[in-house]
Design a protein around this motif. Sequence first.
Motif, mmCIF file in Angstrom:
data_model
loop_
_atom_site.group_PDB
_atom_site.id
_atom_site.type_symbol
_atom_site.label_atom_id
_atom_site.label_comp_id
_atom_site.label_asym_id
_atom_site.label_seq_id
_atom_site.Cartn_x
_atom_site.Cartn_y
_atom_site.Cartn_z
ATOM 1 N N SER A 1 2.135 -10.309 5.473
ATOM 2 C CA SER A 1 1.358 -10.592 6.808
ATOM 3 C C SER A 1 1.762 -9.317 7.687
ATOM 4 N N SER B 1 -4.003 -4.140 3.646
ATOM 5 C CA SER B 1 -5.586 -4.180 3.882
ATOM 6 C C SER B 1 -6.308 -3.216 2.890
ATOM 7 N N ALA C 1 -8.924 -1.948 3.219
ATOM 8 C CA ALA C 1 -9.970 -1.247 4.325
ATOM 9 C C ALA C 1 -9.171 -0.059 4.985
ATOM 10 N N PHE D 1 -3.983 -3.332 12.492
ATOM 11 C CA PHE D 1 -4.292 -2.959 10.931
ATOM 12 C C PHE D 1 -3.095 -3.573 10.150
ATOM 13 N N PRO D 2 -3.657 -4.278 9.126
ATOM 14 C CA PRO D 2 -2.625 -5.063 8.394
ATOM 15 C C PRO D 2 -2.159 -4.056 7.289
ATOM 16 N N ASN E 1 0.835 -1.174 0.017
ATOM 17 C CA ASN E 1 -0.201 -0.035 0.032
ATOM 18 C C ASN E 1 0.774 1.200 0.071
ATOM 19 N N SER F 1 1.785 -6.177 9.867
ATOM 20 C CA SER F 1 0.659 -5.532 10.453
ATOM 21 C C SER F 1 1.075 -4.291 11.685
#
Length: 120
Positions: free
Chosen positions: A55, A77, A79, A73-74, A13, A57
């Motif tokens: 993985s 993600s 989201a 929170f990953p 991200n 986070s």
Amino acid sequence: MDLVQRVTKRAKNTKIAEFHPGDTVNVFVKIKEGEKERVQAYKGVVTKIQGAGASRSFTVRKMSSGVGVERTFPFVSPAVESVEVLTKGHVRRAKLYYLRELSGKAAKIESDIATNQSAE
């Protein structure tokens, strides 16, 4: 094994700023209520960063009505829309579990105001 590394390297991200434990951050999370979707800010102190690759986070702790609330929170993600660093904290630990027992001014972390590096 090379295939796994290529896939996890691709899953990143780019809207998440670089931060460390002790930093105060705003995590903008997508909340879906029925058919509507909105973005909600979750402001708190990063207590730990764990894992590696896809993985990986991070955990953010905030005080809500006098009660400590932690949320994990990953990094990859969908989201998590973005993460904004508000202040840089000066800590000497990687995991800040000791904040759970502290309250009030004792739970404060020495910090500097972060400069907005994404605008440069």
